[in-house]
Design a protein around this motif. Sequence first.
Motif, PDB file in Angstrom:
ATOM      1  N   LYS A 377       0.835  -1.197   0.000  1.00  0.00           N
ATOM      2  CA  LYS A 377       0.000   0.000   0.000  1.00  0.00           C
ATOM      3  C   LYS A 377       0.872   1.249   0.000  1.00  0.00           C
ATOM      4  N   TYR A 409      -2.237  -1.364  -3.467  1.00  0.00           N
ATOM      5  CA  TYR A 409      -3.243  -0.347  -3.164  1.00  0.00           C
ATOM      6  C   TYR A 409      -2.539   0.999  -3.279  1.00  0.00           C
ATOM      7  N   ASP A 411      -3.074   5.142  -3.133  1.00  0.00           N
ATOM      8  CA  ASP A 411      -4.028   6.174  -2.740  1.00  0.00           C
ATOM      9  C   ASP A 411      -3.309   7.514  -2.680  1.00  0.00           C
TER      10      ASP A 411
ATOM     11  N   ASN C  34     -14.089  -3.791   3.367  1.00  0.00           N
ATOM     12  CA  ASN C  34     -13.356  -4.256   2.197  1.00  0.00           C
ATOM     13  C   ASN C  34     -14.234  -4.437   0.961  1.00  0.00           C
ATOM     14  N   GLU C  36     -15.632  -3.670  -2.325  1.00  0.00           N
ATOM     15  CA  GLU C  36     -15.214  -2.735  -3.364  1.00  0.00           C
ATOM     16  C   GLU C  36     -16.389  -1.939  -3.924  1.00  0.00           C
ATOM     17  N   LYS C  39     -16.712   1.494  -2.255  1.00  0.00           N
ATOM     18  CA  LYS C  39     -15.642   2.494  -2.299  1.00  0.00           C
ATOM     19  C   LYS C  39     -16.206   3.823  -2.797  1.00  0.00           C
ATOM     20  N   ASN C 289     -11.937   6.142  -7.888  1.00  0.00           N
ATOM     21  CA  ASN C 289     -11.158   4.942  -7.622  1.00  0.00           C
ATOM     22  C   ASN C 289     -11.190   4.058  -8.855  1.00  0.00           C
ATOM     23  N   TYR C 291     -10.375  -0.033  -9.596  1.00  0.00           N
ATOM     24  CA  TYR C 291      -9.915  -1.385  -9.309  1.00  0.00           C
ATOM     25  C   TYR C 291      -9.743  -2.094 -10.643  1.00  0.00           C
ATOM     26  N   LYS C 323      -6.151   0.237  -7.468  1.00  0.00           N
ATOM     27  CA  LYS C 323      -5.723  -1.076  -6.980  1.00  0.00           C
ATOM     28  C   LYS C 323      -5.660  -2.032  -8.170  1.00  0.00           C
TER      29      LYS C 323
END
Lengths: 483, 246, 398
Positions: A377, A409, A411, C34, C36, C39, C289, C291, C323
């Motif tokens: 992260k 991850y 951010d 957690n 997703e 988010k 975000n 993913y 991510k």
Amino acid sequence: MNTETSKTLEKYAQEKYKYGFVTDIDSDRPQKGLNEDTIKFISKKKNEPEWMLSWRLNCYKKWLKMPNPNWANLNFPEIDYQDIYYYSAPKGFEKKPKDLSEVDPKLIETYNKLGIPLEEQKVLAGVAVDAVFDSVSVATTYKEELEKLGIVFCSISEAVQIHPELVKKYLGSVIPPGDHSFSALNSAVFTDGSFVYIPENVKCPIELSTYFRINAEETGQFERTLIIADKGSYVSYLEGCTAPQRDTNQLHAANVELIALEDAEIKYATIQNWYPGDENGKGGIYNFVTKRGLCNGKNSKISWTQVETGSAITWKYPSCILKGDNSIGEFYSVAITNNFQQADTGTKMTHIGKKTRSKIISKGISLGNSQNTYRGKVSILRKANKARNYTQCDSLLVGNKCGAHTIPYIDSKNNSAVVEHEASTSKINEEQLYYCRQRGLSHEEAVSLIVNGFCKQVLQELPMEFAVEAQKLVSISLEGSVG
Amino acid sequence: MIFLNINNLSVSIEGKKILNDFNLTINQGEIHAIMGPNGSGKSTLANVLAGNEDYEVDSGKIMYKDKDLLDLNIEERAQRGIFIAFQYPVEIPGVKITPFLQASINSKLKNENKPELDRLSFAKLLRKKAEDLGINSEMLKRSINTGFSGGEKKKYEILQMSVLNPEFTIFDETDSGLDVDALRIVTEGINNFKNNNNSFLIITHYQKLLNYINPDHVHIMRNGKIVKSGDISLAGEIEESGYQNF
Amino acid sequence: MHSKEYIFSDHAILNNKREKIFSKLIAKNFDKKNNESLKNISFSDLSLFDYYYKPSNKKSFVISNDNENYKIKIVNGIVKKYKDDKIEVRNIINSDSNRFLEQYENNLDDLVIDFNKIFLNSGIFIDIKANSKISLNLIYENDHNHTIFQNNFLNFQKNSKVKLIEEFNLSHNTINNINCNISAHEGADIKHDIIQDFSYSNKLYLTTNTVCEKNSSFSQNTYNFANGFVRNFHFAKLNGEFSKACLKGCFFLKGENICSNKTQVIHNRENCESNQAYKGILNDNSKANYYSNTVVSENAQKTEGYQLSKGMLLNDNCNFFSKPELRIFTDDVKCSHGSTIGPLDERSLFYLRSRGINKNQAMKMIIYSFVEEDLKNLDNNIAERINIYLSDYLMDLV
């Protein structure tokens, strides 16, 4: 995969763990299981002051309320905390022996076999070693030389006695006991480990090193390491570990805390070679380790290097909190998994200060039926102006039954920060193998050469004394012995 | 008219002083060369003249064509005829050369209250200039400096110069890392372009480039200052005995 | 629940499953931290809404003048029936319930899909016949205050070649939860462009699940210029050899915009190729975000899978989270991902300005270049529209 490659791999898989012997020695243990009495027993064995005991008990209460963290990509049966011994020391270790003449020769022999001589005339040049056997520190070399420079290098149990002010101030300051259940557990029952203090503007001239050995059966090892580098100081520290070959799984849950003050630098390297279990996945160490460094002052630097080849399960994320402006965090990792090993390892870089920089280089190699996960992260907080991160994660797959996973991850909350991440996954390159063999290398040598090349970026970060050792270990790991 | 006058200029980056009471005057039509060892502040000078905001001007003045240059931002300076040929031209993938240069020349024309060029007439101009410099027209289809070799990047800087027709051109170590062929294109570009109206400041580490260009004045720079000025023979001295005598 | 409004309200098995999901949500019996799908959205954002739905088929239509270009307008999730030799269009009917049952079996851990399952009130079925070569423009329209929970099926038969464009003409204050199932049969070739541009009061949760059979190719591009909340979750399974999936997108955020993105490609067979790439530009207080996940199953040898994630932050108050995952269970693969988050490049800005281009224009040039390659393969009419959106966005920049 061509047949030659498969043959080489099979051959690797048949080799055995070289450190799997057991030292036959009487040990002193409390009842199995974990309760307040166990903690009192440990604390009493270590002759600890009252404040230390109450800190432990407090952490124990926290632990009782916490579930195990479940984010990792790992598969293992639930750990029965009541089926573990929490303390084990060779008989006669109520007090640490003053010198080696008081130490059971079997112990000295054990360390000789592991390649870590403790006798004065044979000690490794340029490396001070603290040898930890199950729950106690057996001996520390070069102690006096270091004392002359004002450097404190001793077991954490000794530090509690001699430097309670430092221990009180810093223990649990980077990893709060309530962080997650393994940190709470370790805080409650930690047995031994190393303590290092480098005074202001002192550059530690030799490598400091701790060698951990789990010997006793069904025993957990809960070591605790605390390293404090005062303003302008420098230290390089190395940790090594092995355990005998046993059919049952053993728990190892360590906590390592590093604190770097202004302009200080800490280099921390690990060569982790715990018993990984056999080729059918039986036995091996469960390695749940919390390592965290705090770059507290301006221009401070913490660098983690790890070569992870052992353990049935590795759960480990050496991290840096970059609080001081201009501070630097680095993480270099090689993780090799073989047979049925599972590793979920990586790092966490938290950028708080301005112009903080971090670099992550991770190399994962998966063989056999193993699962190897990088989890990392990178957080850029609001005020981390011009922070910079570069991450590179590469995975190499050897054989088609293993898995390689990359889970980063990222951010960013600051628009002047730059975060870069690159990752790749591929199989071992047959063309490179062919090339090497055409130049006369055996297939085995070629694989080893290519994998070593793959890891080079990380291995070169190790202290010189150990780089060669680590290279050998990587080759051995491929030979299936460990991993 | 004062063309360029730098008076007691002090500049620092992140608190570190790089230029220290620096003085220099350049008249219209002159070619000046500044030579100096690494770290003497040569590139800082180029960046400050171009208006790079990373550099803090602590004190001093720069007059350019009777105007205070420090009052102008980067693009305003460029629109008034200042051109810097960069040491390391940045790659900007996705920004195509042709529309970029068209926007660039039109910003200048607009500033001079002249009619802007349309796409067609600009394309013609660009093709002609490229041809004159022996630059392959294929290069004009690419993104700025992207995928160019070191030499190509420098050639492309020269092309931009000849298209934008600046009055004051700064070469920031343009000659470093060039092969003979590229060096020839660069020097020919400069020689064909120079006339009585435009001036040059050539920043270089080596004397080689100056053999082809023949500057009117040569200055030696050390520790953020000009320590000696003279003619081309000064460059010869450097070639022979290096910078340690200065 | 007013059961009459839901599709399959008489279906006992489905209702039973719906109730189970419902009670899970009511009890908040899931991992909030957690998940997703949560988010950048809170659970209350998802669960607190005024349910309002009325079917409308007055305005919906299917137009084709040349038997090649089809324009289909879907109003409140309802479409007009249409059939010719290349295409069949209809609303979902009770006999489609088996298709849904399959979906209910998968526990996706996606709360948005859970809500879609519970409140399902519309859905369309489009079947493209084998070997058809057409372009298909789907326009979603709805009346204000509506909550649309839609489940669509797009079936692309063997060797069909389709240009699919989806657009959203949303009125105000609507919630659109659309789950689209796409089947690309053997040899099908689908180019899918999604254009999102609607006002602040609307929310769009768009999910696509694509299954690619042998030799098929699915290439999706999402352009998000919306002011309202957008969730783009797009998944593909490569179930046939030599199939390809490409999930790309770009988003342009400003003000308080939020957008949540996820892509995932699962390689189940050998010799397949995938590409996932999202790029975002964030300004003001916006948040996003992304993913992404490439999964390579045990027998999917000779896989190539690439991922890219790029975020450009123009303001101190925006936030981008990324991510990019790789989960690889076999060895003969070439997989990679790259991810960058950073500001507009200062060096490029300096270079352009030193050539006389003013700061504002230079910034626009750099931002444009950031997405340039995503725009160059577009059809002219779409490219033009996107250019307009983009210049609008850039206009507001400084």
